[in-house]
Design an enzyme around this catalytic site. Structure first.
Site, short mmCIF file in Angstrom:
data_model
loop_
_atom_site.label_atom_id
_atom_site.label_comp_id
_atom_site.label_asym_id
_atom_site.label_seq_id
_atom_site.Cartn_x
_atom_site.Cartn_y
_atom_site.Cartn_z
N SER A 20 0.81 -1.21 0.00
CA SER A 20 0.00 0.00 0.00
C SER A 20 0.85 1.27 0.00
CB SER A 20 -0.94 0.00 1.21
OG SER A 20 -0.20 -0.14 2.41
N ASP A 32 -3.72 5.63 12.31
CA ASP A 32 -2.79 5.11 11.31
C ASP A 32 -1.50 5.90 11.33
OD1 ASP A 32 -1.46 4.15 9.12
OD2 ASP A 32 -3.15 4.31 7.73
N HIS A 68 0.69 4.81 7.17
CA HIS A 68 0.47 5.45 5.88
C HIS A 68 0.66 6.96 5.99
CE1 HIS A 68 -1.67 1.54 5.40
NE2 HIS A 68 -1.16 1.63 4.19
#
Length: 505
Positions: free
Chosen positions: A201, A431, A434
């Site tokens: 990702s 998070d 990311h």
């Protein structure tokens, strides 16, 4: 383009004016000559009431050659060199300014390595990844809400983040400068090419960032589209965006380990639910072969929570390696990748990049607490080093083909402020892995593009520069026609204009 067309019409009109004035000048001189010849043949003073005198004095066209008109227009003759000088200076200033703004950068980039790195000292030694973060108000280059290829989960501003300081940081190497992002140059450079990202990702985030950066230079946004009509999501293994106007695609293949992930083999222990086949590259690897540029990454999934705790173990051949550590398995997988590149990829055609591990900034190992700061850290807190990044360097060092390593680990270690945190599409799940878009991945892409510019080079002249240069040429031609028309006009009134011939030449 309209300005050039208008100039062409004006130039043609001036040309006609000058031509007509030249015809008038020739006829005037012919009449003067006839008059002098007649006077020479008949030196006596004519009676102006005689028909012959009337014929001579009423010759056509009427020419302003009387002494009164001559003295009245004498100032025009005296000012003409001054007018030419002023016009020449104005033209020179326009050319100098236009050249400095449009032409000189391209020339300097052509002669000095395409502007990839500008050295700040005489050592000519630059580690582009050794530097610091500095404030730059020119950032960001796009708004994620206006880019249909940026996932909502990475659009921190769109998800409610109030502070914007994290958007204003630029990476500054110690001994050189990263070239400024020029979207028109990059679009031309990528024309007719195929760019492929392969990884997890984090790779998809960089892929989205690059597309959003490039879309800022595309006038028809509808000409950029996902080739299968898919919505950007982490659940799809392949995503490809085509830039129709420039005939290139930027693709992403989801391959979080780079090697094959298979189900439990026969006679495996009950705890084994699946395996990573460390000696076999991902089964979609054939799709990567014909790319012009390949960018690989892996690392985020090489943790116990994604492997052993889910029942996934390593396999080599038909043997399951229950005791193999994650670093050992990672190194073997990279060795498989390296052999595949050496034996399959034509590196004379394809540029191969490998981006190193991106550090996360969780407050503790359980990954439940995420403290996003407002500014970058002053110290890396040990996150500038990673066993995965060190392994990448070790494997690539022993390869027989050229691979460019994008060493983003240390520079990203300062950026606790750039994570998604609680501003994702699911704010209940923090998070600190990311990154926000726009944000840090844009800087990775600026560095990546600087390497591409070094290999491919800048286009000689892009479309807007070409139009400007054509405009300058037309402007100079217009100036020459103005001088031509004025010269013809003065010579019509003042036949003795021989002293102007040199200036015209």
């Amino acid at each position: 383009k309209r300005a050039i067309e208008d100039l062409e019409v004006l130039k043609f009109s001036l040309f006609l004016v000058g031509s007509l004035l030249n015809v008038g000048e020739i006829r005037c001189r012919s009449t003067s000559f006839n008059r002098r010849a007649l006077n020479a043949e008949s030196p006596r003073v004519l009676n102006v009431s005689s028909p012959k005198a009337l014929n001579v004095l009423s010759a056509k066209p009427l020419c302003f050659t009387s002494s009164r008109v001559y003295h009245r227009l004498g100032w025009v003759s005296r000012l003409f060199p001054v007018l030419i000088l002023i016009g020449a200076l104005i033209s020179f200033i326009i050319l100098l300014h236009g050249g400095y703004i449009y032409v000189l950068p391209s020339l300097s980039q052509a002669f000095y390595g395409h502007g990839v790195l500008k050295f700040n000292d005489s050592s000519n030694v630059c580690d582009i990844f050794d530097g610091s973060w500095v404030i730059d108000d020119d950032y960001p280059f796009y708004n994620a809400s206006d880019c249909p290829f940026a996932e909502q989960g990475f659009n921190c501003l769109g998800n409610g983040r109030k502070d914007r300081d994290y958007l204003k940081w630029r990476w500054k190497p110690k001994n050189c400068d990263i070239p400024r992002f020029n979207v028109h140059n990059v679009l031309e450079m990528l024309r007719d090419k195929r760019i492929v990202f392969v990884g997890d990702s984090m790779s998809r985030t960089q892929w989205e960032s690059l597309i959003c950066l490039l879309m800022t230079g595309v006038e028809d946004k509808k000409s950029v589209y996902e080739v299968n009509g898919n919505k950007i999501t982490k659940r799809i293994r392949f995503l490809g965006v085509r830039f129709t106007s420039f005939n290139f695609t930027i693709e992403f293949f989801r391959s979080v380990f780079l090697v094959q992930h298979g189900w439990m083999p026969r006679h495996a222990p009950k705890r084994v639910r699946s395996t990573l086949k460390l000696d076999k590259l991902d089964d979609v690897s054939n799709e990567w072969i014909n790319a012009d540029v390949l960018i690989f990454n892996t690392g985020q999934w090489w943790v116990p929570g994604k492997l052993f705790e889910t029942g996934c173990y390593f396999q080599v051949g038909n043997s399951v390696k229950l005791g193999m550590s994650i670093p050992a398995g990672f190194k073997m997988a990279l060795g498989t990748w390296a052999s595949w590149v050496e034996n399959t990829i034509d590196t004379n055609r394809t540029l191969v990049f490998f981006r190193t591990f991106e550090p996360s900034h969780w407050s503790e190992k359980s990954r439940r607490f995420c403290n996003v700061t407002q500014n970058p850290l002053l110290e890396t807190e040990g996150r500038d080093r990673s066993i995965f990044s060190e392994t990448i360097f070790e494997v690539i060092k022993n390869m027989t083909v050229p691979i460019t390593v994008l060493q983003v680990t240390s520079m990203s270690a300062f950026r606790r402020d750039a994570h998604v945190g609680g501003w994702s599409d699911n704010p209940m799940v923090p998070d600190c892995s990311h990154w926000c878009l726009p944000g840090l991945p844009d800087i990775w892409n600026e560095i990546f593009l600087s390497y591409l510019l070094a290999n491919y080079g800048l286009p000689a002249v892009n479309g807007k520069q070409c139009e400007f240069i054509l405009f300058l040429i037309s402007l100079l031609q217009l100036l020459s026609f103005v001088i031509y028309a004025v010269h013809s006009l003065i010579c019509m009134f003042q036949p003795e204009c021989k002293h102007l011939r040199g200036l015209m030449t």
